[in-house]
Design a protein around this motif. Structure first.
Motif, PDB file in Angstrom:
ATOM      1  N   ALA A  24     -75.906-102.746-102.385  1.00 47.03           N
ATOM      2  CA  ALA A  24     -75.826-103.240-103.845  1.00 47.03           C
ATOM      3  C   ALA A  24     -76.720-102.195-104.405  1.00 47.03           C
ATOM      4  CB  ALA A  24     -76.316-104.663-104.112  1.00 47.03           C
ATOM      5  N   SER A  26     -79.436-101.164-107.001  1.00 44.82           N
ATOM      6  CA  SER A  26     -80.939-101.834-107.488  1.00 44.82           C
ATOM      7  C   SER A  26     -81.540-101.116-108.481  1.00 44.82           C
ATOM      8  CB  SER A  26     -81.689-101.910-106.162  1.00 44.82           C
ATOM      9  OG  SER A  26     -82.156-100.755-106.013  1.00 44.82           O
ATOM     10  N   TRP A 741     -74.769-101.223-112.979  1.00 46.56           N
ATOM     11  CA  TRP A 741     -75.858-102.403-112.398  1.00 46.56           C
ATOM     12  C   TRP A 741     -75.307-103.857-112.727  1.00 46.56           C
ATOM     13  CZ3 TRP A 741     -80.855-104.647-114.919  1.00 46.56           C
ATOM     14  CH2 TRP A 741     -81.737-105.171-113.785  1.00 46.56           C
ATOM     15  N   TYR A 742     -74.794-103.863-113.935  1.00 47.03           N
ATOM     16  CA  TYR A 742     -74.297-105.222-114.138  1.00 47.03           C
ATOM     17  C   TYR A 742     -72.806-105.443-113.375  1.00 47.03           C
ATOM     18  CZ  TYR A 742     -77.358-106.797-117.715  1.00 47.03           C
ATOM     19  OH  TYR A 742     -78.548-107.325-118.509  1.00 47.03           O
ATOM     20  N   ASP A 744     -71.879-104.112-110.577  1.00 44.57           N
ATOM     21  CA  ASP A 744     -72.327-104.427-109.158  1.00 44.57           C
ATOM     22  C   ASP A 744     -72.889-105.778-108.755  1.00 44.57           C
ATOM     23  OD1 ASP A 744     -71.900-103.144-106.629  1.00 44.57           O
ATOM     24  OD2 ASP A 744     -73.967-102.624-106.517  1.00 44.57           O
ATOM     25  N   ASN A 745     -73.097-106.377-109.979  1.00 46.61           N
ATOM     26  CA  ASN A 745     -73.607-107.691-109.896  1.00 46.61           C
ATOM     27  C   ASN A 745     -72.784-108.745-110.359  1.00 46.61           C
ATOM     28  OD1 ASN A 745     -76.816-108.171-109.130  1.00 46.61           O
ATOM     29  ND2 ASN A 745     -76.478-106.114-110.058  1.00 46.61           N
ATOM     30  N   GLY A 746     -71.607-108.361-110.343  1.00 47.10           N
ATOM     31  CA  GLY A 746     -70.411-109.614-110.599  1.00 47.10           C
ATOM     32  C   GLY A 746     -69.991-109.617-112.105  1.00 47.10           C
ATOM     33  N   TYR A 747     -70.516-108.911-112.960  1.00 46.48           N
ATOM     34  CA  TYR A 747     -70.114-108.872-114.247  1.00 46.48           C
ATOM     35  C   TYR A 747     -68.944-108.065-114.711  1.00 46.48           C
ATOM     36  CZ  TYR A 747     -74.410-111.283-115.607  1.00 46.48           C
ATOM     37  OH  TYR A 747     -75.457-112.131-115.715  1.00 46.48           O
ATOM     38  N   LYS A 930     -81.440-108.757-118.177  1.00 45.84           N
ATOM     39  CA  LYS A 930     -80.621-109.244-116.906  1.00 45.84           C
ATOM     40  C   LYS A 930     -80.966-110.426-116.564  1.00 45.84           C
ATOM     41  CE  LYS A 930     -77.900-108.318-113.330  1.00 45.84           C
ATOM     42  NZ  LYS A 930     -78.170-109.304-112.362  1.00 45.84           N
ATOM     43  N   ASP A 934     -78.213-113.728-116.529  1.00 43.28           N
ATOM     44  CA  ASP A 934     -77.883-114.310-115.352  1.00 43.28           C
ATOM     45  C   ASP A 934     -78.243-115.779-115.301  1.00 43.28           C
ATOM     46  OD1 ASP A 934     -77.491-111.996-114.093  1.00 43.28           O
ATOM     47  OD2 ASP A 934     -79.255-111.875-112.849  1.00 43.28           O
ATOM     48  N   LYS A 938     -74.473-117.037-115.692  1.00 39.20           N
ATOM     49  CA  LYS A 938     -74.305-117.358-114.204  1.00 39.20           C
ATOM     50  C   LYS A 938     -75.208-118.529-113.595  1.00 39.20           C
ATOM     51  CE  LYS A 938     -73.989-113.684-111.450  1.00 39.20           C
ATOM     52  NZ  LYS A 938     -74.257-112.244-111.022  1.00 39.20           N
TER      53      LYS A 938
END
Length: 959
Positions: A24, A26, A741-742, A744-747, A930, A934, A938
């Motif tokens: 992931a 970072s 970054w977003y 890769d974090n599911g956005y 973020k 989140d 989320k």
């Protein structure tokens, strides 16, 4: 300590050939991700150097060869330079990040490294202020720091010295020269400009430093001390240096013959400090300004001295016709060495001082007391409002008015004056462009920027006004030989014949529009600009939205150089990759093949094409699904360097001949940085807004996207965003969300275009945004209960306004928004000192009328008047030294939200401008943004700062 430290250079190590296991992305990865800066290329096109800089960390200089036979790296290298022949590269060595963060700036080392690209050897110089190559690349000058003299044990002899030649500066005896002084009226320096105390301490700017001249082929060196100015001639024959040492009454102009490094004194004075310096390209002339060293620098009056090196003559030009010279008077020879351009001023005076109390009675003297008042008077008839006047004070202090000295006749002609102060330098021998914004300075406050445009006769200084109230961003272009002037006005392109004073509308009978077809501001639509002139003045190239036109200056007839293929294919063609010497514009000749960059408005991708000047038609050279950016071209070769990028392709560098970019060679491999990470992709989305207008946008899908699964979605926007379809994400932490970054974090990330209706910017934005988000929901990509929106500045305004009109967004982060147009209208842009009124009446805010003419529009477009409707949690961010939007706009919005009992948090970053500059603040904002999304999109737990805020506290100050 030796000046030269020979350091073996390792060949640049590539990234590991075996990609690491994907993980992931970072924040640490973003901080270390390297971005290439503007590359530089040798004149012969053989060597390219570029700086690779992480978002946070230490840079490195990358050196590549056009034939890819080898490559080098210089650790901590920045600010790269390449010699004309490509044999050497210079790089400033930056201190490590740790040292930069923990040590005082004055305690950091200042070093440069010289790399020999033929054998890889490095030579390191310490305590350096700057270094530069001669124009032909055969010589190097290293300028050392003033406060750090060379250590006593440093040797100054040549590496290849002979017993008969020393490299120490030996002052030669003054040579007898034929002196011819040309003076005019009022030639004597005024006595009032002479300081009362000649023993006063020398001004820091008057003090010289050591410079070292190095022959790069032989390593022969010469050290010159107390140097305040130096310059090479472009022919590569001489170095001229100004030496000033007031304590010993030494003021000299020295000429060093480069090949032999022998020295010759051109001029010497005990009393006169020598200021500015210039040398003609052929080395025949040297010009300086000089004034009494005993006079304080601020009010020191100078004279102009021309030294004819070839004929051993001196010509002095003193004050004349009310014009004189000061410390800011610059000098520049024309390329043909026929003219010397010099900046002059009407007068020179010492700086005003506040009255001082000299005896006990003075402290009760009303005149003495009020003389120390701190007051700025704002008068209704002031040309500039006081904040603007204050901001521009230093610029105006340094203003000089261009004059020209004709070297064949020693005739000095004043070109600029206090009525028409701005003359654009050019190589045209007969006329130059001049302009004045003085008649329009007051109306800048509400109407924007305009200028009157003149032609100034280089031989007489007489001026002819050719344009009245021309928009400042639409200045005309003068042909290479000053026969014609081309300009755009009110939808048409005109040509002005300088000799006949006749102007012709070139486009009056052409159906194709030349005004910006996408203009949605309350002002006249601008044009698309001009391409290059033909070198013989016979034609000029002009752009419409898509195509390139060529207009004949004699017949006034034009044709589409690109044969209409641009509009037919919805591709915007522009001429790129021309060789030219800055700041002079590029020119072309009939029959020249030129490189075109084509941007497709349909696919949002670029391609390279070719055309021939004088012949209608265009040929495709490359086909790509990427964004191409031409970055630089060699001055004396056809080599061009460009980048190619997509969302999933880092913009590495490529080199090619400008006639065959399809055969490009890749120079860098920074895309390998992505191998450790999963990466999403971007696609184009189409929809229609509430009025049925076709809209475009970019959808960046999350890493490991699964069709049919709904994702939290972040909307980021400003105006037109679809042209970013093929743009690699900006790998930095700043005021924007980091897309990679977003993702890769599911956005999912959505970048929609916005088209505005004049007078209704807020609702125009809402119509585009809501229709675009609904499209993503219909596509099954966006979770309708997890859509957030973020914008900054103009995007910040739109994001704050949007949540007053719709509940489609479940969280909003608004950076530096205008929240109340009624109070912002008469605010100040603190960065420029300008009033904000023009921004609303004619600019970005698009109201189109004044506050008192249309107060309801200002209210209707202001988020603050609708906070009672807001159901969306809001986070506001401002720097409290914002230089564009008054940060009090954030306070107004926060207080209104707070009073209405809404969910709001306000991040005030201290001592920060419009865009955050301090890395701790950029990082903190990125993390908090973020965490905010989140939590609301989320369902992540709210962090303490969001749940309960933070109490104010002060910290112990560092010693």
């Amino acid at each position: 300590m030796k000046l030269f430290n020979l350091i073996p250079l390792a060949v640049c190590l590539s990234f590991s050939a075996h990609a690491a296991e994907q993980r992931a992305l970072s924040i640490d990865d973003i901080m270390h991700f390297e971005t290439l800066q503007q590359p530089v290329i040798s004149d012969n096109g053989k060597v390219i150097a570029v700086q690779a800089t992480p978002d946070r960390g230490d840079s490195r200089a990358l050196i590549r060869f056009s034939d890819n036979r080898k490559q080098y790296e210089i650790a901590n290298g920045t600010d790269v330079q390449v010699s004309a022949d490509g044999k050497f590269v210079l790089a400033t060595i930056e201190a490590s990040l740790f040292d930069r963060e923990t040590k005082k700036k004055d305690d950091l080392p200042h070093e440069v490294v010289l790399l020999n690209t033929e054998n890889g050897e490095q030579q390191q110089f310490a305590k350096v202020d700057s270094a530069s190559f001669s124009d032909d690349g055969r010589f190097l000058v290293v300028k050392f720091e003033a406060s750090q003299p060379e250590p006593a044990d440093t040797k100054t002899t040549d590496i290849n010295t002979t017993a008969s030649q020393s490299t120490e500066l030996e002052l030669t005896k003054p040579q007898s020269t034929k002196s011819e002084t040309i003076t005019t009226e009022n030639s004597a320096n005024t006595a009032a400009n002479t300081a009362a105390n000649p023993q006063a301490e020398t001004d820091k700017a008057d003090k010289g430093v050591d410079i070292r001249l190095i022959n790069l082929a032989t390593e022969q060196q010469t050290l010159l001390s107390n140097v305040t100015q130096f310059t090479f001639d472009k022919a590569g024959h001489h170095l001229a240096a100004v030496i000033n040492q007031s304590e010993t009454q030494l003021h000299q102009v020295m000429l060093v013959t480069l090949d032999s490094q022998t020295q010759r004194e051109l001029y010497s004075s005990k009393e006169e400090h020598i200021e500015a310096l210039a040398m003609s390209d052929d080395g025949q002339y040297v010009a300086v300004t000089k004034g009494l060293a005993s006079s304080m620098r601020y009010g020191r009056e100078h004279n102009l001295l021309l030294l004819d090196v070839q004929h051993d003559k001196q010509h002095q030009f003193a004050q004349s016709e009310g014009w004189t010279y000061n410390q800011y008077s610059s000098l520049q020879f024309s390329k043909d060495a026929q003219r010397l351009f010099v900046g002059r001023v009407p007068k020179v005076a010492q700086q005003a001082e506040l009255a001082a109390y000299l005896n006990p009675k003075d402290v009760f003297n009303p005149e003495m007391i009020t003389a120390n008042k701190q007051l700025r008077i704002w008068h209704g008839e002031d040309a500039k409002i006081k904040p603007q006047e204050v901001k521009e004070y230093e610029q105006e202090l340094k203003r000089t008015y261009l004059a020209v000295l004709h070297l064949d006749s020693n005739k000095l002609v004043q070109l600029a004056d206090q009525v028409v102060p701005d003359v654009t330098y050019g190589e045209q021998a007969r006329f130059l462009l001049a302009s004045s914004d003085l008649p329009y300075q007051k109306m800048v406050t509400w109407a924007g920027f305009y200028r009157d445009v003149y032609l100034v006769d280089v031989n007489s200084g007489s001026k002819t006004r050719v344009l009245t109230q021309q928009p400042s961003d639409a200045m005309p272009t003068l042909s290479p030989n000053a026969k014609y002037l081309a300009y755009y006005r009110q939808g048409n392109v005109f040509i002005f014949d300088v000799t006949s004073q006749r102007r012709v509308n070139l486009t009056a009978n052409i159906a194709t529009p030349f005004a910006d077809e996408d203009h949605d501001y309350p002002s006249a639509a601008p044009g698309y600009g001009f391409g290059p002139w033909l070198a013989d003045d016979s034609a000029i190239t002009v752009y419409d939205k898509y195509d390139v036109w060529q207009f004949n200056t004699v017949s006034k007839q034009g044709f589409m150089l690109t044969k209409g293929q641009g509009r037919k294919q919805q591709t915007q063609f522009r001429i790129v990759g021309l060789a030219h010497e800055k700041p002079l514009p590029a020119v072309v000749s009939k029959g020249d093949s030129v490189l075109l960059q084509g941007y497709s408005h349909q696919s949002k991708a670029d391609g390279f094409f070719s055309a021939k000047i004088g012949v209608a038609g265009v040929s495709r050279l490359t086909q790509s699904d990427s964004k191409l950016t031409l970055l630089t071209r060699a001055n004396k070769d056809a080599a061009v360097v460009f980048s190619k990028q997509r969302y999933d392709l880092y913009p590495d560098l490529y080199i090619a001949d400008n006639t065959s970019p399809q055969n490009a060679k890749q120079l860098t491999t920074l895309d390998k940085q992505r191998e450790s990470f999963k990466w999403g992709n971007a696609e184009l989305v189409h929809w229609r807004d509430g009025d049925g207008v076709k809209m475009d946008g970019v959808l960046i899908k999350p890493t490991n996207y699964q069709a049919g699964k709904q994702y939290p979605t972040l909307v980021y926007f400003y105006r037109f965003m679809s042209d970013r379809l093929h743009a690699f994400p900006d790998m930095k932490l700043n005021h924007r969300p980091n897309f990679a970054w977003y993702a890769d974090n599911g956005y999912a990330i959505f970048l929609p275009d916005i088209r505005f209706e004049i007078g209704y910017p807020g609702i125009s934005s809402v119509k585009a945004l809501t229709a675009g988000v609904q499209k993503l929901i219909e596509m099954g990509v966006s979770d309708p209960d997890a859509v957030g929106i973020q914008g900054h500045s103009w995007g910040g305004y739109q994001s704050a306004y949007a949540v007053t009109q719709t509940n489609i967004f479940k969280a909003v982060v608004t950076g530096a928004p205008v929240s109340n147009m009624t109070s912002a209208y008469s605010g100040i842009r603190h960065g420029s000192g300008l009033a904000r009124q023009f921004q609303y009446e004619t600019g970005q805010s698009r109201i189109g009328e004044s506050l008192f003419d249309a107060p309801q529009k200002y209210i209707e477009n202001s988020p603050i008047f609708y906070v009672d409707r807001i159901q969306t949690p809001m986070m506001i961010m401002f720097g409290d030294k914002d230089d564009a939007v008054p940060w009090e706009q954030g306070v107004e919005l926060y207080l209104a939200m707070r009073r209405a009992g809404k969910d709001v948090v306000f991040l005030q970053y201290e001592d920060e401008p419009h865009h955050l500059k301090k890395y701790p603040n950029k990082l903190d904002y990125s993390i908090k943004m973020k965490q905010y999304f989140d939590h609301y999109l989320k369902g992540a737990p709210a962090p303490d700062w969001l749940r309960q805020g933070e109490a104010y506290q002060e910290y112990k100050k560092a010693d």
